[in-house]
Enzyme design. Structure first.
Site, PDB file in Angstrom:
ATOM      1  N   ASP A  99     -52.500  -4.345  34.129  1.00  0.00           N
ATOM      2  CA  ASP A  99     -51.976  -5.040  35.301  1.00  0.00           C
ATOM      3  C   ASP A  99     -52.823  -6.297  35.521  1.00  0.00           C
ATOM      4  O   ASP A  99     -54.029  -6.192  35.764  1.00  0.00           O
ATOM      5  CB  ASP A  99     -52.062  -4.114  36.525  1.00  0.00           C
ATOM      6  CG  ASP A  99     -51.003  -4.456  37.569  1.00  0.00           C
ATOM      7  OD1 ASP A  99     -50.394  -3.529  38.117  1.00  0.00           O
ATOM      8  OD2 ASP A  99     -50.789  -5.665  37.811  1.00  0.00           O
ATOM      9  N   ASP A 200     -48.922  -9.429  38.242  1.00  0.00           N
ATOM     10  CA  ASP A 200     -48.767  -9.236  39.680  1.00  0.00           C
ATOM     11  C   ASP A 200     -48.321 -10.529  40.367  1.00  0.00           C
ATOM     12  O   ASP A 200     -48.947 -11.575  40.175  1.00  0.00           O
ATOM     13  CB  ASP A 200     -50.129  -8.801  40.242  1.00  0.00           C
ATOM     14  CG  ASP A 200     -50.036  -8.307  41.660  1.00  0.00           C
ATOM     15  OD1 ASP A 200     -49.347  -7.309  41.886  1.00  0.00           O
ATOM     16  OD2 ASP A 200     -50.647  -8.932  42.544  1.00  0.00           O
ATOM     17  N   GLU A 251     -43.987  -9.586  37.673  1.00  0.00           N
ATOM     18  CA  GLU A 251     -43.503  -9.079  38.961  1.00  0.00           C
ATOM     19  C   GLU A 251     -43.172 -10.293  39.793  1.00  0.00           C
ATOM     20  O   GLU A 251     -44.064 -11.088  40.114  1.00  0.00           O
ATOM     21  CB  GLU A 251     -44.573  -8.223  39.656  1.00  0.00           C
ATOM     22  CG  GLU A 251     -44.026  -7.532  40.873  1.00  0.00           C
ATOM     23  CD  GLU A 251     -45.025  -7.370  41.993  1.00  0.00           C
ATOM     24  OE1 GLU A 251     -46.025  -8.103  42.024  1.00  0.00           O
ATOM     25  OE2 GLU A 251     -44.812  -6.492  42.836  1.00  0.00           O
ATOM     26  N   HIS A 324     -45.543   1.885  42.459  1.00  0.00           N
ATOM     27  CA  HIS A 324     -46.589   2.251  43.424  1.00  0.00           C
ATOM     28  C   HIS A 324     -46.399   1.576  44.766  1.00  0.00           C
ATOM     29  O   HIS A 324     -47.152   1.849  45.718  1.00  0.00           O
ATOM     30  CB  HIS A 324     -47.946   1.880  42.830  1.00  0.00           C
ATOM     31  CG  HIS A 324     -48.088   0.413  42.643  1.00  0.00           C
ATOM     32  ND1 HIS A 324     -47.345  -0.316  41.712  1.00  0.00           N
ATOM     33  CD2 HIS A 324     -48.827  -0.497  43.293  1.00  0.00           C
ATOM     34  CE1 HIS A 324     -47.656  -1.582  41.793  1.00  0.00           C
ATOM     35  NE2 HIS A 324     -48.551  -1.729  42.756  1.00  0.00           N
ATOM     36  N   ASP A 325     -45.424   0.659  44.834  1.00  0.00           N
ATOM     37  CA  ASP A 325     -45.148  -0.044  46.101  1.00  0.00           C
ATOM     38  C   ASP A 325     -43.909   0.479  46.799  1.00  0.00           C
ATOM     39  O   ASP A 325     -43.554  -0.024  47.876  1.00  0.00           O
ATOM     40  CB  ASP A 325     -44.901  -1.551  45.842  1.00  0.00           C
ATOM     41  CG  ASP A 325     -46.135  -2.281  45.410  1.00  0.00           C
ATOM     42  OD1 ASP A 325     -45.995  -3.313  44.728  1.00  0.00           O
ATOM     43  OD2 ASP A 325     -47.255  -1.834  45.741  1.00  0.00           O
TER      44      ASP A 325
HETATM   45  O1  TEU Z   1     -46.867  -6.439  45.191  1.00  0.00           O
HETATM   46  C1  TEU Z   1     -46.215  -7.661  45.468  1.00  0.00           C
HETATM   47  C2  TEU Z   1     -45.256  -7.567  46.561  1.00  0.00           C
HETATM   48  O2  TEU Z   1     -44.299  -8.286  46.597  1.00  0.00           O
HETATM   49  C3  TEU Z   1     -45.529  -6.638  47.667  1.00  0.00           C
HETATM   50  O3  TEU Z   1     -45.297  -7.388  48.839  1.00  0.00           O
HETATM   51  C4  TEU Z   1     -44.573  -5.488  47.547  1.00  0.00           C
HETATM   52  O4  TEU Z   1     -43.297  -5.964  47.198  1.00  0.00           O
HETATM   53  C5  TEU Z   1     -44.469  -4.841  48.889  1.00  0.00           C
HETATM   54  O5  TEU Z   1     -45.718  -4.288  49.113  1.00  0.00           O
HETATM   55  C6  TEU Z   1     -43.367  -3.803  48.867  1.00  0.00           C
HETATM   56  O6  TEU Z   1     -43.257  -3.339  50.183  1.00  0.00           O
HETATM   57  C7  TEU Z   1     -47.943  -6.625  44.277  1.00  0.00           C
HETATM   58  C8  TEU Z   1     -48.536  -5.264  43.963  1.00  0.00           C
HETATM   59  O7  TEU Z   1     -47.550  -4.467  43.296  1.00  0.00           O
HETATM   60  C9  TEU Z   1     -48.965  -4.653  45.273  1.00  0.00           C
HETATM   61  O8  TEU Z   1     -49.431  -3.308  45.074  1.00  0.00           O
HETATM   62  C10 TEU Z   1     -50.072  -5.506  45.857  1.00  0.00           C
HETATM   63  O9  TEU Z   1     -50.402  -5.004  47.139  1.00  0.00           O
HETATM   64  C11 TEU Z   1     -49.626  -6.977  45.984  1.00  0.00           C
HETATM   65  O10 TEU Z   1     -48.937  -7.465  44.849  1.00  0.00           O
HETATM   66  C12 TEU Z   1     -50.857  -7.864  46.141  1.00  0.00           C
HETATM   67  O11 TEU Z   1     -51.569  -7.861  44.929  1.00  0.00           O
END
Ligand code: TEU
Ligand code: CA
Length: 550
Positions: A99, A200, A251, A324-325
């Protein structure tokens, strides 16, 4: 890029290391824990493992705030542990994708420690600093984690930009020294033999000048797809990515089909594929994810069809329900109200996604049908996004009551995906012999890997069959996609190439829905079904079938 790039036939499994397997009893997952579970993943049949960040971090955002890109997070182990995990994975035929978080660093990274020392410091322009405007923040842009995206720094009397937490200052990609330093670090990891990067929020690295104009309150998507985005990614490709045989996935908050054709273009000049967020917005609203809305199947069908048809011939799709989000897909898009519906709908969701064109991603525990967690109080939550949102909407804006906010957290919080992987029915689901950093879902006694491996009808073995189909049927990789016009509780589509044709039928409802398969498939072979027998005139609750002609 040649038609059969290895990642076009691959299935990716995402590991959130903090919650996957703890090997030393401190309640936190680690690299040696991952290594001990690699045979379980090899047996599932996946090809690639994407590890959420394992680099040195103060864990303000659980590793997405990196303080040293060339060191392993203390809690996860050592670089020797990483090298052993990499060698063991390769020995089992598993590729490792890291990542890459380079839109921002931790505020504890040496670059930022220097940058904030003085306006003349050589690292000052590694980050985005602006003067106050009328004694306030330079613009009204908001952070993804609530509040302003600008943090005032007393030492130098300026604000720095952070689209995420205050401890995640955005890097200034317009500075060639930043690009040089990032590309050098990426090459260092490629030299170690990794097989790719998940990048990311890579769509946010080039902020447009308008982004810095005093504008309406906006979230990170206001920074998306900026003027130098593709220039920087083509430079990254030319200077690093093209020197290795990598899989890369960007992403991309705010990405559209048209933009994705640039990011994931077939000529290999930028990335292999992107994660789009429109599908994840199926149940979004004016207060973001914090609501009671359920995703509508009509939206899901329309969005997946748009992306299947929109990228065909130009770029490659990624396919995912979960990460994970996101909350657990069986709770969000399926039905976890009964054990029967949970198992049927988990298998149905897998069928719907894995027969599409693109590279599918399985999030840890999705292959078990793991569900959302019954959070009752804020004290059970660990995710900075949810905790900050609670204080924003309950304490500051008084827009939601505590009960309302906890209901929205149960439905949508990222912590739903971050409760420990459920390995068996022993204490803490076999994840740790210590106290887990976040509570284990109480349903681990019945939903766990050990039980799944003993049950030939488990979700795990169903995923194993789907993955095998992707490896053996060329039509899954290269076939045309066509949506069929059916009852709006069903999602049925075909995939076809010169030699074979698939019919995929999915009932997204708990109803029995009348359905006759198209006449042309009357003699087709039933490849897969999530029920024992199958009547010809209807689809039962959450029933899924795959037929093959030719
Ligand atoms: O997430 C990016 C992002 O767009 C987040 O706003 C995500 O869509 C949102 O939390 C969903 O509700 C990436 C990573 O996947 C995330 O874990 C990190 O917190 C974020 O970037 C900052 O690095
Ligand atoms: Ca540990």
């Amino acid at each position: 890029m040649d038609k059969t790039s290895w990642w076009k036939k691959s299935v990716v499994y995402q590991i959130y290391p903090r919650s996957f397997m703890d090997s030393n009893g401190d309640g936190i997952g680690d690299l040696n824990g991952i290594t001990s579970r690699l045979p379980y993943l090899a047996k599932l049949g996946v090809d690639v493992l994407w590890l959420s960040p394992v680099y040195q971090s103060p864990n303000d955002d659980n590793g997405y705030d990196i303080s040293n890109y060339r060191a392993i997070m203390d809690e996860f182990g050592t670089m020797e542990d990483f090298d052993r995990m990499l060698a063991t994975a390769h020995g089992l035929g598993l590729k490792i994708v890291m990542d890459l978080v380079v839109n921002h660093t931790s505020d504890e990274h040496a670059w930022f420690v220097e940058s904030r020392k003085s306006r003349e410091n050589p690292y000052r322009d590694y980050y985005i600093w602006r003067d106050p405007v009328d004694g306030h923040e330079p613009t009204q842009v908001e952070s993804c984690f609530s509040g302003s995206a600008w943090q005032y720094d007393e030492t130098t009397g300026q604000y720095y930009l952070h689209l995420f937490s205050k401890k995640q200052p955005d890097l200034n990609w317009d500075n060639p020294k930043v690009r040089d330093a990032v590309f050098d670090m990426m090459d260092w990891w490629c030299q170690k033999g990794i097989d790719g990067f998940r990048m990311d929020v890579i769509s946010l690295i080039s902020k447009s000048p308008e982004f810095f104009e005093p504008a309406e309150k906006g979230r990170e998507v206001g920074a998306a797809n900026g003027p130098h985005e593709h220039e920087y990614l083509q430079e990254m490709n030319e200077r690093v990515l093209s020197h290795y045989d990598l899989m890369t996935v960007g992403e991309c908050p705010g990405v559209t089909v048209e933009e994705a054709k640039k990011y994931a273009r077939n000529d290999g000049k930028e990335l292999s594929m992107v994660f789009q967020f429109e599908l994840m917005d199926a149940d979004g609203g004016e207060t973001g994810k914090w609501n009671d809305r359920k995703p509508q199947l009509s939206y899901v069908k329309e969005n997946l069809t748009k992306w299947q048809l929109g990228l065909r011939g130009y770029a490659w799709n990624s396919l995912f329900w979960d990460n994970h989000d996101q909350p657990r897909c069986v709770s969000r898009f399926g039905d976890d109200s009964t054990e029967e519906n949970r198992v049927h709908s988990a298998k149905m969701l897998a069928t719907c996604l894995h027969m599409l064109q693109g590279t599918p991603y399985i999030y840890q525990g999705e292959e078990l049908g793991m569900t959302n967690y019954p959070f009752q109080s804020l004290s059970e939550c660990r995710d900075i996004e949810a905790v900050n949102a609670y204080h924003e909407f309950v304490d500051e804006k008084k827009q939601f009551t505590p009960d309302e906010m906890m209901r929205y957290i149960r439905k949508a919080s990222r912590d739903n995906a971050r409760t420990p992987m459920q390995w068996d029915a022993t204490a803490n689901a076999g994840f740790t012999t210590g106290t887990p950093w976040i509570a284990v879902n109480p349903n681990y006694r019945t939903i766990n890997a050990e039980a799944a491996l003993k049950d030939p009808d488990s979700v795990y073995y169903y995923y194993q069959k789907l993955i095998a189909l992707r490896h053996t049927l060329p039509v899954v990789t290269d076939g045309d996609y066509a949506l069929l016009d059916t009852d709006d509780r069903l999602y049925c589509y075909t995939r076809a190439d010169a030699d074979q044709k698939l019919l995929i039928c999915c009932n997204f409802s708990k109803d029995e829905v009348p359905y006759e398969i198209p006449a042309e498939f009357a003699k087709a072979k039933l490849l897969l079904c999530n029920y024992e027998e199958y009547p010809q005139d209807r689809l039962r609750p959450y029933e899924a079938r795959v037929y093959l002609l030719g």
